[in-house]
Scaffold this motif. Sequence first.
Motif, PDB file in Angstrom:
ATOM      1  N   THR A   1     -17.733  19.053  21.885  1.00 11.70           N
ATOM      2  CA  THR A   1     -18.601  17.715  21.853  1.00 11.70           C
ATOM      3  C   THR A   1     -19.617  17.620  23.236  1.00 11.70           C
ATOM      4  O   THR A   1     -20.766  17.066  23.129  1.00 11.70           O
ATOM      5  CB  THR A   1     -17.670  16.527  21.471  1.00 11.70           C
ATOM      6  N   GLU A   2     -19.159  17.853  24.300  1.00  9.13           N
ATOM      7  CA  GLU A   2     -19.761  17.542  25.660  1.00  9.13           C
ATOM      8  C   GLU A   2     -20.662  18.497  25.835  1.00  9.13           C
ATOM      9  O   GLU A   2     -21.671  17.998  26.159  1.00  9.13           O
ATOM     10  CB  GLU A   2     -18.650  17.517  26.860  1.00  9.13           C
ATOM     11  N   GLU A   3     -20.452  19.724  25.235  1.00  7.76           N
ATOM     12  CA  GLU A   3     -21.699  20.676  25.474  1.00  7.76           C
ATOM     13  C   GLU A   3     -22.746  20.354  24.607  1.00  7.76           C
ATOM     14  O   GLU A   3     -23.923  20.579  25.180  1.00  7.76           O
ATOM     15  CB  GLU A   3     -21.186  22.038  24.951  1.00  7.76           C
ATOM     16  N   VAL A   4     -22.632  19.868  23.503  1.00  6.53           N
ATOM     17  CA  VAL A   4     -23.709  19.714  22.471  1.00  6.53           C
ATOM     18  C   VAL A   4     -24.332  18.068  23.047  1.00  6.53           C
ATOM     19  O   VAL A   4     -25.660  17.930  22.893  1.00  6.53           O
ATOM     20  CB  VAL A   4     -23.434  19.415  21.080  1.00  6.53           C
ATOM     21  N   PHE A   5     -23.434  17.099  23.480  1.00  6.65           N
ATOM     22  CA  PHE A   5     -23.714  15.653  23.507  1.00  6.65           C
ATOM     23  C   PHE A   5     -23.518  15.356  25.082  1.00  6.65           C
ATOM     24  O   PHE A   5     -22.523  14.821  25.098  1.00  6.65           O
ATOM     25  CB  PHE A   5     -23.340  15.101  22.748  1.00  6.65           C
ATOM     26  N   PRO A   6     -23.958  15.961  25.995  1.00  9.84           N
ATOM     27  CA  PRO A   6     -23.745  15.728  27.456  1.00  9.84           C
ATOM     28  C   PRO A   6     -23.796  14.194  27.703  1.00  9.84           C
ATOM     29  O   PRO A   6     -24.718  13.395  27.027  1.00  9.84           O
ATOM     30  CB  PRO A   6     -24.699  16.191  28.176  1.00  9.84           C
ATOM     31  N   GLY A   7     -22.544  13.607  28.248  1.00  5.41           N
ATOM     32  CA  GLY A   7     -22.258  12.317  28.372  1.00  5.41           C
ATOM     33  C   GLY A   7     -21.293  11.634  27.345  1.00  5.41           C
ATOM     34  O   GLY A   7     -20.902  10.502  27.513  1.00  5.41           O
TER      35      GLY A   7
ATOM     36  N   ASN B   1      -8.106  17.557  25.872  1.00  3.35           N
ATOM     37  CA  ASN B   1      -9.339  17.811  24.976  1.00  3.35           C
ATOM     38  C   ASN B   1      -9.465  17.491  23.558  1.00  3.35           C
ATOM     39  O   ASN B   1     -10.136  17.644  22.913  1.00  3.35           O
ATOM     40  CB  ASN B   1      -9.140  19.618  24.869  1.00  3.35           C
ATOM     41  N   TRP B   2      -8.383  16.733  23.106  1.00  3.68           N
ATOM     42  CA  TRP B   2      -8.262  15.999  21.899  1.00  3.68           C
ATOM     43  C   TRP B   2      -8.474  14.652  21.786  1.00  3.68           C
ATOM     44  O   TRP B   2      -7.327  14.107  22.318  1.00  3.68           O
ATOM     45  CB  TRP B   2      -6.872  16.457  21.231  1.00  3.68           C
ATOM     46  N   MET B   3      -9.614  14.054  21.527  1.00  2.94           N
ATOM     47  CA  MET B   3      -9.966  12.944  21.917  1.00  2.94           C
ATOM     48  C   MET B   3     -10.018  11.868  20.526  1.00  2.94           C
ATOM     49  O   MET B   3     -10.743  12.301  19.820  1.00  2.94           O
ATOM     50  CB  MET B   3     -11.327  12.631  22.543  1.00  2.94           C
ATOM     51  N   THR B   4      -9.380  10.782  20.606  1.00  2.00           N
ATOM     52  CA  THR B   4      -9.217   9.955  19.708  1.00  2.00           C
ATOM     53  C   THR B   4     -10.501   8.773  19.396  1.00  2.00           C
ATOM     54  O   THR B   4     -10.925   8.520  20.596  1.00  2.00           O
ATOM     55  CB  THR B   4      -8.130   8.880  19.622  1.00  2.00           C
ATOM     56  N   VAL B   5     -11.242   8.881  18.434  1.00  2.00           N
ATOM     57  CA  VAL B   5     -12.483   8.239  18.403  1.00  2.00           C
ATOM     58  C   VAL B   5     -12.660   7.311  17.047  1.00  2.00           C
ATOM     59  O   VAL B   5     -11.757   7.810  16.109  1.00  2.00           O
ATOM     60  CB  VAL B   5     -13.714   9.066  18.590  1.00  2.00           C
ATOM     61  N   TYR B   6     -13.471   6.393  16.987  1.00  2.00           N
ATOM     62  CA  TYR B   6     -14.086   6.029  15.636  1.00  2.00           C
ATOM     63  C   TYR B   6     -15.222   6.556  15.248  1.00  2.00           C
ATOM     64  O   TYR B   6     -16.349   6.155  16.018  1.00  2.00           O
ATOM     65  CB  TYR B   6     -14.298   4.593  15.542  1.00  2.00           C
ATOM     66  N   ARG B   7     -15.409   7.266  14.232  1.00  2.00           N
ATOM     67  CA  ARG B   7     -16.526   7.922  14.051  1.00  2.00           C
ATOM     68  C   ARG B   7     -17.806   6.926  13.539  1.00  2.00           C
ATOM     69  O   ARG B   7     -18.805   7.530  13.766  1.00  2.00           O
ATOM     70  CB  ARG B   7     -16.371   8.978  12.759  1.00  2.00           C
ATOM     71  N   ASN B   8     -17.514   5.880  13.007  1.00  2.00           N
ATOM     72  CA  ASN B   8     -18.591   5.024  12.838  1.00  2.00           C
ATOM     73  C   ASN B   8     -19.283   4.695  14.168  1.00  2.00           C
ATOM     74  O   ASN B   8     -20.461   4.226  14.262  1.00  2.00           O
ATOM     75  CB  ASN B   8     -18.139   3.865  12.237  1.00  2.00           C
ATOM     76  N   GLU B   9     -18.462   4.805  15.174  1.00  2.00           N
ATOM     77  CA  GLU B   9     -19.201   4.300  16.695  1.00  2.00           C
ATOM     78  C   GLU B   9     -19.901   5.622  17.211  1.00  2.00           C
ATOM     79  O   GLU B   9     -20.895   5.834  17.513  1.00  2.00           O
ATOM     80  CB  GLU B   9     -18.470   3.869  17.581  1.00  2.00           C
ATOM     81  N   THR B  10     -19.063   6.830  17.007  1.00  2.00           N
ATOM     82  CA  THR B  10     -19.742   7.981  17.824  1.00  2.00           C
ATOM     83  C   THR B  10     -20.711   8.502  17.063  1.00  2.00           C
ATOM     84  O   THR B  10     -21.592   8.900  17.648  1.00  2.00           O
ATOM     85  CB  THR B  10     -18.546   8.909  17.878  1.00  2.00           C
ATOM     86  N   ASP B  11     -20.661   8.506  15.760  1.00  2.00           N
ATOM     87  CA  ASP B  11     -22.134   9.021  14.921  1.00  2.00           C
ATOM     88  C   ASP B  11     -23.194   8.282  15.016  1.00  2.00           C
ATOM     89  O   ASP B  11     -24.290   8.926  15.091  1.00  2.00           O
ATOM     90  CB  ASP B  11     -21.680   9.031  13.319  1.00  2.00           C
ATOM     91  N   GLU B  12     -23.184   7.238  15.435  1.00  2.00           N
ATOM     92  CA  GLU B  12     -24.208   6.288  15.659  1.00  2.00           C
ATOM     93  C   GLU B  12     -25.160   6.684  17.065  1.00  2.00           C
ATOM     94  O   GLU B  12     -25.944   6.816  17.196  1.00  2.00           O
ATOM     95  CB  GLU B  12     -24.115   4.632  15.725  1.00  2.00           C
ATOM     96  N   TRP B  13     -23.909   6.911  17.940  1.00  2.00           N
ATOM     97  CA  TRP B  13     -24.295   7.348  19.099  1.00  2.00           C
ATOM     98  C   TRP B  13     -25.006   8.598  19.615  1.00  2.00           C
ATOM     99  O   TRP B  13     -25.942   8.885  19.877  1.00  2.00           O
ATOM    100  CB  TRP B  13     -23.059   7.344  20.332  1.00  2.00           C
ATOM    101  N   PHE B  14     -24.302   9.671  18.592  1.00  2.00           N
ATOM    102  CA  PHE B  14     -24.908  10.952  18.504  1.00  2.00           C
ATOM    103  C   PHE B  14     -26.326  10.803  17.886  1.00  2.00           C
ATOM    104  O   PHE B  14     -27.199  11.548  18.418  1.00  2.00           O
ATOM    105  CB  PHE B  14     -23.982  11.846  17.521  1.00  2.00           C
TER     106      PHE B  14
END
Length: 467
Positions: A54-60, A102-115
């Motif tokens: 994820t960091e490789e494709v989306f730095p930050g 390396n296994w990060m818990t997220v909410y996809r409704n937040e991360t997908d908007e950021w991506f």
Amino acid sequence: MSAKYDVIVVGAGLGGTAAAKTAAEKKLKVLLLERGRRPGDKQMSGSYLFRTITEEVFPGFEQADFHKGQIRVAGIDFRWMLDNDEKRYGVSVAPGAEVMRNWMTVYRNETDEWFAEQAVKSGAELKTALVTDLLWENEGAEGARVKGVVTDVGNFEAPITIDASGLNSLIAQRSGLADWGLDKVMLGLKYIYRVDGDLLRQRLQTYMDTDGVEVDWGATQMLCGSNPDHFGAHATGMPGRGIVSICFYSALKEMVEARVNIHQRAQWYLNQPTCKRLIEGGEFVYCNFHALAAGDMVGYVSKSFLSGLLLVGDAGGFAQPVDNFGANVALWLGRMAGELCAEMKATNDYSEAMFAKYEENWRNSWVGEDNVPEISVFMRDGGLNQVFSSMDDAVSYAFACKWENKSYPSIILGVIPKLLPVLPVLLEMPHLGRRAAEVGLKRAAPFMQLLGLWPSAGPNAPTSKGQ
């Protein structure tokens, strides 16, 4: 009038945004279409992302604000249910927080908007639209190719269309590349509860890792089974957010055959002691559903491209068939598709052979190696049930003997016949290791040929690519 783009990407999930961002960074004109009100709006799955890819494709990604209040799961307690869910066998694996970073818990409704925001910043155009069909050049004739999409807000054309619209992709169906049956699909249900954060910390017994992330050892059990439907259930508590996420998955094929209601199954899980204690006193917020490829007995599409079209992520059934970790696969394939788009644009070569490179590349990568639906068949067709049932017979017999003052040598002699029923299952297991043997042979081929231990050519010679 049709708008012209270099690439049209359908679906602003992980695979779609990875493809759009990669292509836009290469200065291609990219249209990213999303049917939800905003990217991530309809997400329920993908509560975990792998840090490295994820960091490789989306730095930050690692430093993004949406990580605040999230939790790190440091262990998994896996249990297999038997005898109408009255018995359970399994294993608890808790390697610790450092291993699990390396296994990060997220909410996809937040991360997908950021991506999606990162794709737009790279130059992609994001538009809300529902894609209903494909546009064709010479449709039905030899040499037909996809030239764009039909949407509820108009038609859009491009020499390349990337379908990343999920497992129920209308594009994949319209193209003839994918038309999944019940044995491919698992229905996912998620309940969200709001619970006081301090109460959650007491119930989960969390601690703070050295990098400032709260850690849960995996106190809630992941329950799975195949009686009568193949199912899985787990819960994640996030004290920093005051949220408990309850996930339940049930195989559609067995649900229909056994007339099982997923809400009934989910209610059973909510009343399991560890889960019930986690949400006690909490407020139910909402539930949603998602089609997944977990426990998949089919595997990936047999063909992932046409002239003008590439399938990425769940649209091609690319979620890992056993554990359904599909987010990392979608990211990897999305980036690969975006890079191929740039190559086609640079060479002005949009031939079918160029689109075929996409499939050749993923088949000769770890993605192709990981296409192992045979393991899911073993889990769902009774093989794993038989293993655990034989284990249950042996353990129950051993305990009963112990209470009657039997010696351990006599117990061992009595246990052996209890394990015999599992032998036919174990004799069928070598085919489960076939893929591992094929991968090992392929990787060893160059060294074997160098030593003269394998012919450099011929129908049975292993190769490092293309086989």
